[in-house]
Design an enzyme around this catalytic site. Sequence first.
Site, PDB file in Angstrom:
ATOM      1  N   HIS A   1      37.865  64.521 101.708  1.00 24.40           N
ATOM      2  CA  HIS A   1      36.959  65.107 102.700  1.00 24.40           C
ATOM      3  C   HIS A   1      36.344  66.378 102.140  1.00 24.40           C
ATOM      4  O   HIS A   1      36.770  66.894 101.107  1.00 24.40           O
ATOM      5  CB  HIS A   1      37.741  65.464 103.978  1.00 24.40           C
ATOM      6  CG  HIS A   1      38.128  64.280 104.796  1.00 24.40           C
ATOM      7  ND1 HIS A   1      37.557  63.992 106.012  1.00 24.40           N
ATOM      8  CD2 HIS A   1      39.035  63.296 104.561  1.00 24.40           C
ATOM      9  CE1 HIS A   1      38.085  62.887 106.493  1.00 24.40           C
ATOM     10  NE2 HIS A   1      39.000  62.439 105.628  1.00 24.40           N
TER      11      HIS A   1
ATOM     12  N   HIS B   1      34.929  59.450 106.726  1.00 24.44           N
ATOM     13  CA  HIS B   1      33.672  59.246 107.459  1.00 24.44           C
ATOM     14  C   HIS B   1      32.873  58.031 106.937  1.00 24.44           C
ATOM     15  O   HIS B   1      33.451  57.098 106.425  1.00 24.44           O
ATOM     16  CB  HIS B   1      32.831  60.528 107.446  1.00 24.44           C
ATOM     17  CG  HIS B   1      33.660  61.726 107.808  1.00 24.44           C
ATOM     18  ND1 HIS B   1      33.966  62.056 109.112  1.00 24.44           N
ATOM     19  CD2 HIS B   1      34.324  62.634 107.038  1.00 24.44           C
ATOM     20  CE1 HIS B   1      34.741  63.139 109.121  1.00 24.44           C
ATOM     21  NE2 HIS B   1      34.982  63.500 107.875  1.00 24.44           N
TER      22      HIS B   1
ATOM     23  N   GLU C   1      28.796  65.124 104.262  1.00 28.54           N
ATOM     24  CA  GLU C   1      30.168  64.921 103.781  1.00 28.54           C
ATOM     25  C   GLU C   1      30.405  63.481 103.350  1.00 28.54           C
ATOM     26  O   GLU C   1      31.009  63.216 102.311  1.00 28.54           O
ATOM     27  CB  GLU C   1      31.158  65.311 104.888  1.00 28.54           C
ATOM     28  CG  GLU C   1      32.618  65.040 104.519  1.00 28.54           C
ATOM     29  CD  GLU C   1      33.604  65.487 105.583  1.00 28.54           C
ATOM     30  OE1 GLU C   1      33.172  65.959 106.659  1.00 28.54           O
ATOM     31  OE2 GLU C   1      34.824  65.375 105.339  1.00 28.54           O
TER      32      GLU C   1
ATOM     33  N   GLU D   1      40.636  68.467 101.035  1.00 24.02           N
ATOM     34  CA  GLU D   1      39.378  69.082 101.469  1.00 24.02           C
ATOM     35  C   GLU D   1      38.807  69.771 100.233  1.00 24.02           C
ATOM     36  O   GLU D   1      39.262  70.841  99.830  1.00 24.02           O
ATOM     37  CB  GLU D   1      39.628  70.114 102.574  1.00 24.02           C
ATOM     38  CG  GLU D   1      40.211  69.532 103.862  1.00 24.02           C
ATOM     39  CD  GLU D   1      39.156  68.986 104.824  1.00 24.02           C
ATOM     40  OE1 GLU D   1      37.971  68.858 104.420  1.00 24.02           O
ATOM     41  OE2 GLU D   1      39.528  68.683 105.974  1.00 24.02           O
TER      42      GLU D   1
HETATM   43 ZN   LIG Z   1      36.015  65.083 107.026  1.00 18.93          ZN
END
Ligand SMILES: [Zn+2]
Length: 468
Positions: free
Chosen positions: A357, A290, A304, A423
């Site tokens: 992430h 992102h 995030e 993640e």
């Molecule tokens: Zn993400």
Amino acid sequence: MKKGLTLLLCILVWISTLAMDGSIARAASNVFKDIPSNHRAYKEISYLAQGKIVSGDTKGYFKPKNNVTRAEFAAMLGRALGFDGTKQKTSFRDVGAGNFASGYIQQATKQKIISGYPDGTFRPNGLITRGEVATMICRAFGYSTNNTSAGSAKALVSLGISSETTANFGTASRATREASAVFIVRAINYTYRTKQHISFSSQRIVKVDSLNIRTGPSTLYNKVGTLKNNEKVSLGYRVGSWALIKGSSGVIGFVHESYLSSSSETVAPPANNTGNTSLSSQTIVIDPGHGGTDPGAVGFGLKEKDVVLDTGKRLKSLFSKTPFNIKMTRETDVFVTLQGRVAFAKNAKANTFISIHTNAGGGTGSETYYYGKAANPNVTASMKLAQFIQARLTSALSTTNRGEKHGDLHVLRENTMPAVLVELAFIDTKADNAKLASPSYRQKAAQAIYYGTLDYYKYKGFNVAKYY
Ligand SMILES: [Zn+2]
């Protein structure tokens, strides 16, 4: 939060043909009271029973003519692929965590084998049709179809998995337990098919001292041979994490693919990869997800894009005391497209790609994705990298271990080097969020990815001992 999920169309290329030798067709003697040895599907059902892919009722009956629910079929297919069937929350509002097949249904959803209905239901108790069976099998085994049940039926007929005409796969025709079993066994083991031409086209090298070859894709199946370290084998096709291989002696059977080299490493075993010189030849791309106009997931005011950028910079700083060449897809709060991230890694001639992430959706824990489909030559290496990072991360952050898993994600699928997407934890779950918000935990996360990457390079044969 992941983006860019798309359906994969696997293409089977038939380069050469090979006659069966029948050595992996042997079935066990498991019998059900209503499946006598002269039953037309006796061998097939016994084979699946040996692998605990099917079972009978408590009285020992298989009930071959019974219909199969969608949940039952998902469980059968999931067991064939070696999925962990632990019950869990699913993406479908009509499949609760208590459903006996919830674990299989959720894993099959993640791997794009099942997609459910447009209204967000799976209809687990609906009776499965032959067309649905064909579609799910094609997706599970990566057969080329045009994404229709007619195309899937055609694929099964042309592979010899169905001996019928495609007309028998109409929407109204239900699949019996017997028919479902026959389709699955033929997908797993080509010697049960009506056409047994298999191409063993790509080369692999055995990476362990002694590797058992088995009659089916699990350790429940009989051993038919053993492979030695560095022995060359040819790969036929995959069933979950297992591969059908042909050894140099001609023996054919199944081995767990994690014990084979990835295709990119078939030529040179990593014996000479020692010392700093070779580490400095390695470029690692760190990819904080992102950025800029794309905040990623947001939870309790935390974005995030900020968490992953900070973690990525900490990771880069840890690597700065090593000879590795480190590049980042972004070092500031800017937006980078998924295509841009992949192009960056390719231009950098990266050897390893690590995307960072944070998760969202109300769960808890850490997970690491890699691209696990046959079309990618870096499946084994990516999986090992994911395993090493995942183990370090859950230990360092004391998070629930959600495992390393296949993800059809743009930055994994389109990259041409071993690649993983981490993640860290769930930004929208209170306890996880508190860790993501904490600089000391972000340092722990960076350290975990750093150590996991060193573990991976150590596994590849590089000398990284002094950088721990
Ligand atoms: Zn993400």
